[in-house]
Design an enzyme around this catalytic site. Structure first.
Site, mmCIF file in Angstrom:
data_model
loop_
_atom_site.group_PDB
_atom_site.id
_atom_site.type_symbol
_atom_site.label_atom_id
_atom_site.label_comp_id
_atom_site.label_asym_id
_atom_site.label_seq_id
_atom_site.Cartn_x
_atom_site.Cartn_y
_atom_site.Cartn_z
ATOM 1 N N LYS A 1 0.761 -1.234 0.071
ATOM 2 C CA LYS A 1 -0.089 -0.013 -0.029
ATOM 3 C C LYS A 1 0.851 1.173 -0.022
ATOM 4 O O LYS A 1 0.461 2.254 -0.578
ATOM 5 C CB LYS A 1 -0.893 -0.119 1.039
ATOM 6 C CG LYS A 1 -1.844 -1.050 1.098
ATOM 7 C CD LYS A 1 -2.552 -1.509 2.547
ATOM 8 C CE LYS A 1 -3.537 -2.660 2.228
ATOM 9 N NZ LYS A 1 -4.136 -3.061 3.609
ATOM 10 N N GLY B 1 -12.410 -5.580 5.466
ATOM 11 C CA GLY B 1 -13.754 -6.227 5.669
ATOM 12 C C GLY B 1 -14.617 -6.040 4.331
ATOM 13 O O GLY B 1 -14.592 -5.246 3.642
HETATM 14 N N1 HSE Z 1 -5.564 -8.021 5.013
HETATM 15 C C1 HSE Z 1 -5.681 -6.461 4.734
HETATM 16 C C2 HSE Z 1 -5.923 -5.797 6.285
HETATM 17 C C3 HSE Z 1 -6.935 -6.226 4.041
HETATM 18 O O1 HSE Z 1 -5.847 -6.499 6.961
HETATM 19 O O2 HSE Z 1 -5.617 -4.752 6.273
HETATM 20 C C4 HSE Z 1 -7.327 -4.859 3.572
HETATM 21 O O3 HSE Z 1 -6.223 -4.427 2.836
#
Ligand code: HSE
Length: 438
Positions: A205, A302
């Site tokens: 990210k 979610g």
């Molecule tokens: N696995 C990721 C989290 C999902 O826990 O934030 C969202 O990108």
């Protein structure tokens, strides 16, 4: 009434949420867009599971090729995830002149440069709001709302699973494994949970955000990454005694001709708003030269929060199609020709504050040996705390430092590890805090 036809690839947790919104909120969306957004095809290899949705006959199929090659479909929503077939389908959709929406952070972090190039060459939109921070409109903020700012820094909690684990461990001492299992049950965690726990998902990210903020090519491989698997309850308690909470942070700073971009567990003071962001919630503080600090906060994972961001992208693209435009907002925030390779500073060269925990025998001279090595390398100690001895054996000695260079810190810890009075490799946790003494 105008019609926009949508094909959904992948009907797992988030895909199901997207289908629910498009079907159940169809009238609301029509009243806002001025067109029907039709979920014309949904492809998933699992034809059996009950998703709690009634699809019209012929909508749900197993073969995704029939969706990306359907000439009647305008927008493809890719919810397959991963770097395998998802990439092939996105590229094929682009080749077929379809607009694309994806939440696939791993794919964009690792292959985004070529995918965005393909989309720009074809003149199609590729939207990815849900790839970072779930429902938080961070991509829109960077691409549109903050367009007049030089972004100076971004500091974020971008993985709901890690934040859930750290919050529960801090609040009630829950074990790492139990909380991770809960995060999996709730559908927050990645299929491969090491992506969450080892900080890789957060770095995916951050790679996307740094590209948008600084006009740099997406560069995941140079981001320093450290996950939360070595964080112990003892360090969480010590952090609290010094007025800090431990969070897995994505940190980026514009340093002029390079970018400091890293992901690691970080101690932040209680008065930093990020320290109050708990559970699966995500948050990010963006500092811009005109705007000052802006903070976004919301569910980072979610089904429905993530689906909300996917539908937002789909509506943006539908509006572009209705007004006969695409590429109005550059895919990566900057015009393609202005995106540069900007280096990421190696972690050895960063300066920050540190928390160390040594496990050392409790006898005269131990503290001076440790502080001597730190002093020789120019590392200035801000405070020291030693727990009284309850049983025979090593005791924890905790130190906080003023600003120090990572390379010096690593050299010092290697030397300290060789002292016969020190047991185990020392624990190091970086601190993000203002320090008037520095
Ligand atoms: N696995 C990721 C989290 C999902 O826990 O934030 C969202 O990108």
């Amino acid at each position: 009434m105008k019609e926009i036809n949508i094909g959904l690839l992948g009907c797992g947790t988030v895909g199901t949420g997207v289908a629910k919104i498009l079907i159940e909120n169809r009238d609301l969306i029509r009243s806002r867009v001025g067109a029907n957004l039709n979920l014309r095809r949904v492809a998933d290899i699992d034809l059996k599971s009950d998703r709690g949705i009634r699809f019209d006959d012929g909508v749900f199929i197993a073969d995704a090729h029939k969706v990306v090659d359907d000439p009647g479909i305008d927008i493809i929503i890719e919810m397959i995830g991963g770097e395998g077939v998802a990439k092939d389908f996105i590229l094929r959709a682009i080749d077929n002149n379809k607009q694309v929406v994806t939440a696939n952070k791993a794919l964009l972090a690792n292959h985004g440069n070529s995918i965005f190039k393909a989309a720009a060459e074809k003149g199609v939109d590729l939207a990815f709001e849900a790839s970072v921070g779930g429902c938080m409109p961070i991509i829109k903020s960077l691409r549109e709302s903050l367009v007049g700012n030089h972004v100076k820094s971004m500091t974020g909690i971008l993985n709901g699973t890690c934040n859930y684990i750290l919050s529960r461990s801090t609040d009630d001492g829950s074990s790492f494994e139990d909380v991770l299992a809960e995060a999996q049950e709730k559908g927050f965690a990645e299929a491969d949970t090491t992506l969450d726990v080892e900080g890789i998902d957060t770095a995916h990210k951050l790679a996307i955000l740094t590209s948008l903020a600084y006009g740099m090519e997406i560069n995941f491989k140079d981001i320093y990454i450290e996950g939360i698997s070595n964080i112990t309850p003892m360090d969480i308690v010590f952090a609290g005694q010094f007025g800090y909470r431990i969070k897995l942070l994505a940190i980026s700073k514009d340093t002029g001709n390079a970018v400091d971009a890293r992901v690691h567990p970080t101690m932040i003071p209680f008065d930093n708003l990020l320290s109050s962001v708990n559970g699966v919630l995500n948050a990010i503080t963006i500092s811009g030269d005109a705007v000052g600090d802006v903070m976004l906060y919301g569910h980072g994972a979610g089904m429905m929060p993530t689906a909300s961001a996917v539908v937002s992208d789909t509506v943006d693209i539908a509006r572009n199609l209705l007004s006969g435009t695409s590429g109005r907002v550059p895919l990566l925030s900057y015009q393609m020709e202005n995106i540069r390779k900007i280096p990421i500073i190696p972690v050895d060269e960063i300066f920050t504050h540190y928390y160390f925990r040594f496990s050392a025998v409790d006898r005269p001279g131990v503290l001076s040996k440790i502080s001597g090595i730190l002093g020789d390398l120019g590392i200035s100690i801000k405070s020291v705390h030693q727990k009284g001895r309850k049983t025979k054996g090593p005791v924890p000695i905790v130190m906080l430092t003023h600003l120090a260079k990572e390379a010096d810190v690593q050299k010092a810890l290697t030397k300290i590890t060789t002292l016969d009075v020190v047991k185990d490799r020392p624990v190091l946790i970086r601190i993000e805090d203002e320090d008037e003494q520095d």
